[in-house]
Design a protein around this motif. Structure first.
Motif, mmCIF file in Angstrom:
data_model
loop_
_atom_site.group_PDB
_atom_site.id
_atom_site.type_symbol
_atom_site.label_atom_id
_atom_site.label_comp_id
_atom_site.label_asym_id
_atom_site.label_seq_id
_atom_site.Cartn_x
_atom_site.Cartn_y
_atom_site.Cartn_z
ATOM 1 N N ALA A 229 29.426 -28.891 15.828
ATOM 2 C CA ALA A 229 28.196 -28.406 15.204
ATOM 3 C C ALA A 229 27.000 -28.871 16.001
ATOM 4 C CB ALA A 229 28.085 -28.932 13.766
ATOM 5 N N TYR A 230 25.874 -28.208 15.730
ATOM 6 C CA TYR A 230 24.616 -28.695 16.289
ATOM 7 C C TYR A 230 23.518 -28.500 15.260
ATOM 8 C CZ TYR A 230 24.342 -23.741 17.469
ATOM 9 O OH TYR A 230 24.354 -22.377 17.404
ATOM 10 N N SER A 231 22.462 -29.269 15.444
ATOM 11 C CA SER A 231 21.297 -29.179 14.565
ATOM 12 C C SER A 231 20.069 -29.445 15.417
ATOM 13 C CB SER A 231 21.406 -30.233 13.459
ATOM 14 O OG SER A 231 20.223 -30.254 12.667
ATOM 15 N N PRO A 232 18.946 -28.728 15.229
ATOM 16 C CA PRO A 232 18.779 -27.650 14.257
ATOM 17 C C PRO A 232 19.480 -26.366 14.702
ATOM 18 C CG PRO A 232 16.805 -27.843 15.627
ATOM 19 C CD PRO A 232 17.722 -28.956 16.039
ATOM 20 N N ALA A 233 19.528 -25.377 13.773
ATOM 21 C CA ALA A 233 20.039 -24.051 14.106
ATOM 22 C C ALA A 233 18.837 -23.190 14.461
ATOM 23 C CB ALA A 233 20.768 -23.450 12.908
ATOM 24 N N PRO A 234 18.654 -22.851 15.758
ATOM 25 C CA PRO A 234 17.450 -22.097 16.156
ATOM 26 C C PRO A 234 17.339 -20.757 15.439
ATOM 27 C CG PRO A 234 18.733 -22.813 18.083
ATOM 28 C CD PRO A 234 19.535 -23.174 16.880
ATOM 29 N N ALA A 235 18.480 -20.193 15.009
ATOM 30 C CA ALA A 235 18.437 -18.884 14.342
ATOM 31 C C ALA A 235 17.668 -18.943 13.024
ATOM 32 C CB ALA A 235 19.861 -18.380 14.099
ATOM 33 N N LEU A 236 17.659 -20.112 12.387
ATOM 34 C CA LEU A 236 16.918 -20.237 11.128
ATOM 35 C C LEU A 236 15.490 -20.654 11.470
ATOM 36 C CD1 LEU A 236 17.508 -19.956 8.026
ATOM 37 C CD2 LEU A 236 17.448 -22.454 7.959
ATOM 38 N N THR A 237 14.674 -19.655 11.748
ATOM 39 C CA THR A 237 13.271 -19.904 12.105
ATOM 40 C C THR A 237 12.551 -20.495 10.882
ATOM 41 O OG1 THR A 237 12.688 -17.712 11.341
ATOM 42 C CG2 THR A 237 13.257 -17.915 13.679
ATOM 43 N N PRO A 238 11.375 -21.110 11.099
ATOM 44 C CA PRO A 238 10.630 -21.645 9.947
ATOM 45 C C PRO A 238 10.375 -20.578 8.877
ATOM 46 C CG PRO A 238 9.671 -22.433 11.999
ATOM 47 C CD PRO A 238 10.739 -21.449 12.383
ATOM 48 N N GLU A 239 10.145 -19.351 9.315
ATOM 49 C CA GLU A 239 9.886 -18.274 8.349
ATOM 50 C C GLU A 239 11.136 -17.969 7.521
ATOM 51 O OE1 GLU A 239 9.812 -14.439 9.969
ATOM 52 O OE2 GLU A 239 9.309 -13.566 8.019
ATOM 53 N N LEU A 240 12.300 -17.912 8.189
ATOM 54 C CA LEU A 240 13.541 -17.636 7.460
ATOM 55 C C LEU A 240 13.908 -18.808 6.552
ATOM 56 C CD1 LEU A 240 15.711 -15.855 10.183
ATOM 57 C CD2 LEU A 240 14.684 -14.836 8.132
ATOM 58 N N GLN A 241 13.610 -20.027 7.022
ATOM 59 C CA GLN A 241 13.894 -21.203 6.186
ATOM 60 C C GLN A 241 13.066 -21.159 4.896
ATOM 61 O OE1 GLN A 241 14.478 -25.188 7.839
ATOM 62 N NE2 GLN A 241 13.019 -25.980 6.340
ATOM 63 N N GLN A 242 11.810 -20.756 5.044
ATOM 64 C CA GLN A 242 10.958 -20.648 3.856
ATOM 65 C C GLN A 242 11.506 -19.589 2.903
ATOM 66 O OE1 GLN A 242 8.427 -22.862 3.236
ATOM 67 N NE2 GLN A 242 8.656 -21.959 1.190
ATOM 68 N N ARG A 243 11.990 -18.487 3.478
ATOM 69 C CA ARG A 243 12.586 -17.447 2.619
ATOM 70 C C ARG A 243 13.823 -17.983 1.911
ATOM 71 N NH1 ARG A 243 13.201 -11.483 4.973
ATOM 72 N NH2 ARG A 243 14.067 -11.262 2.878
ATOM 73 N N ALA A 244 14.622 -18.773 2.633
ATOM 74 C CA ALA A 244 15.831 -19.353 2.014
ATOM 75 C C ALA A 244 15.440 -20.268 0.863
ATOM 76 C CB ALA A 244 16.656 -20.110 3.059
ATOM 77 N N MET A 245 14.383 -21.056 1.048
ATOM 78 C CA MET A 245 13.921 -21.937 -0.038
ATOM 79 C C MET A 245 13.449 -21.095 -1.230
ATOM 80 S SD MET A 245 14.371 -25.139 0.735
ATOM 81 C CE MET A 245 13.486 -25.913 -0.609
ATOM 82 N N ASP A 246 12.597 -20.095 -0.950
ATOM 83 C CA ASP A 246 11.969 -19.323 -2.027
ATOM 84 C C ASP A 246 12.951 -18.391 -2.736
ATOM 85 O OD1 ASP A 246 9.614 -20.528 -1.363
ATOM 86 O OD2 ASP A 246 8.841 -18.845 -0.168
#
Ligand code: AMP
Ligand code: GLY
Length: 423
Positions: A229-246
């Protein structure tokens, strides 16, 4: 404080490493632990399935705080037993752990809370399942309802494969876990692991990571518990992360609270980043393995303080910071894994690899035989490197792994390929 960590895998070694580094931790016990966790605290031979024994251990050793690693004790209600004994615990109740313990529970919750996920239907009879299947066609996904140790999901490319999976599950191939089956729409996109902490009322993001589930290079072969595994996952952009939270995490926390089963712990969302946005594939109610082995080295905020904030219901005023660095881990597994494998083969060179700067070697299925380190499971070691970028962490982890001499083990040569090829 005195802390008890439950579990014995690579995830628990990474957690033990971070817990023991905290100034808040006076003493760390791990039940049952492994030779890696023994370097961070004291292993105690108590079986996490024996809730009374865990509670007795807490009383005997004056434990102030229990952190539960794996899903099986959570789903079985270990957090409830510890909490009932008056000890603080990080990990959800059995009622809240249904988010991982029952796929049907989570799918119903998604429906009620309007959380984006694949369309689905539930079945308790093979005939009805087959009729639905033939109507929908392939590709399609067949899931056993209960915990099946990662073997309960079949992503079927053809109708024949889907029919075989239905037959296997209803014929008892997965035991009680397959008595109910969920058939789900196939979601297309890139998959990421997203971790959020919840105190039952509020949730805050922790980190993203990407796992490699297939055993072979190029993501081929059978599914495993995770080969790197690796972290962070570049595919989860800050915008997509916010959508995942919301769209996913906050509605879940609110729905669980409304059900009277508030979720306290780490919510691990398996997300598919589809063209329409992030969709929930599944929830796990615990830290990921091997994702934890790349998230812990990135934590700037004290882990004990963070987990306590979740238990104390104060995440709303808490802030978790991560180092702006990447971490990548490569799993070394026993030849034959995820099928049959031998235990007890000698492993040399771990200390040499771990002595490199910015390298951590987390143990999973290892044991000591006299002075010798030997294999004792399928997934055995996690060789983790930290660097400014994923590409550099990848190079560094593979440089370290070459110092480990274990003829009866293997590892994937391409961990991180997706992130390295694109970014
Ligand atoms: P799970 O045990 O639910 O994480 O499923 C195992 C793996 O199957 C996931 O990590 C995905 O790669 C894949 N998978 C599960 N559900 C779906 C879906 N609806 N569409 C596509 N792939 C899926
Ligand atoms: N790495 C996937 C899991 O922990 O379930």
């Amino acid at each position: 404080m005195n802390i008890l960590l439950i579990g014995s895998g690579g995830r628990e070694h990474a957690l033990a490493w971070a817990l023991s580094a905290s100034p808040l931790c006076d003493r760390l016990l791990i039940a049952p632990g492994n030779p890696g966790t023994a370097e961070c605290g004291e292993n105690v031979p108590v079986d996490p399935a024996d809730h009374a024994a865990v509670v007795a251990l807490c009383a005997r050793e004056k434990i102030d705080f229990v952190v539960i690693g794996p899903e099986v004790p959570l789903v079985a209600g270990l957090a409830d037993a510890v909490r009932a004994a008056g000890v603080k615990v990080f990990g959800p109740s059995a009622a809240a752990a249904q988010l991982e313990g029952s796929k049907a529970f989570t799918k119903e919750l998604c429906k009620v809370a309007n959380i984006p996920t694949g369309a689905f239907a539930r079945f308790t009879s093979a005939d009805d399942a087959l009729a639905y299947l033939r109507e929908k066609g392939a590709p399609i996904v067949i899931k056993a309802d209960g915990l099946a140790g990662g073997k309960g999901v079949v992503v079927a490319a053809s109708l024949k494969e889907a029919e075989d999976a239905i037959a296997m599950m209803f014929e008892g191939g997965l035991g009680a876990a397959g008595a109910e089956v969920v058939i789900e729409e196939f979601l297309e996109g890139e998959e990421v692991s997203f971790f959020a902490l919840s105190d039952g009322h509020t949730a805050i993001p922790l980190a993203s990571a990407q796992d490699h589930k297939r055993v072979g290079d190029g993501d081929v072969g059978p599914n495993t518990g995770g080969m790197g595994a690796y972290s962070p996952a570049p595919a989860l952009t800050p915008e997509l992360q916010q959508r995942a939270m919301d769209e996913i995490i906050h509605p879940t926390v609110a729905a669980m609270k409304a059900k009277g089963a508030p979720f306290v712990g780490v919510l691990f969302a398996g997300l598919m980043l589809t063209r329409e946005g992030p969709k929930l594939i599944e929830y796990n109610v615990r830290f990921g393995d091997p994702e934890t082995q790349v998230i812990m080295p990135r934590m700037k905020t004290d882990l004990v303080a963070t987990l306590l904030a979740a238990c104390d219901g104060v995440l709303g005023s808490f802030d978790v910071r991560l180092w702006d660095k990447a971490a990548l881990t490569v799993v070394m597994a026993a030849n034959g894994y995820p099928g049959d494998y031998r235990k007890g083969s000698t492993i040399r060179g771990v200390a040499d690899a771990a002595a490199l700067d910015d390298v951590l070697v987390f143990h999973a299925g290892t044991a000591m035989k006299g002075d010798e380190l030997v294999s004792n499971g399928g997934r055995v070691l996690n060789v983790t490197a930290i660097a400014p970028t994923i590409a550099e962490a990848q190079k560094h982890a593979y440089d370290a792994i070459r110092l480990i001499d274990w003829p009866e083990g293997f590892y994937r040569r391409d961990i991180g390929w997706r992130a390295v090829s694109k970014h």
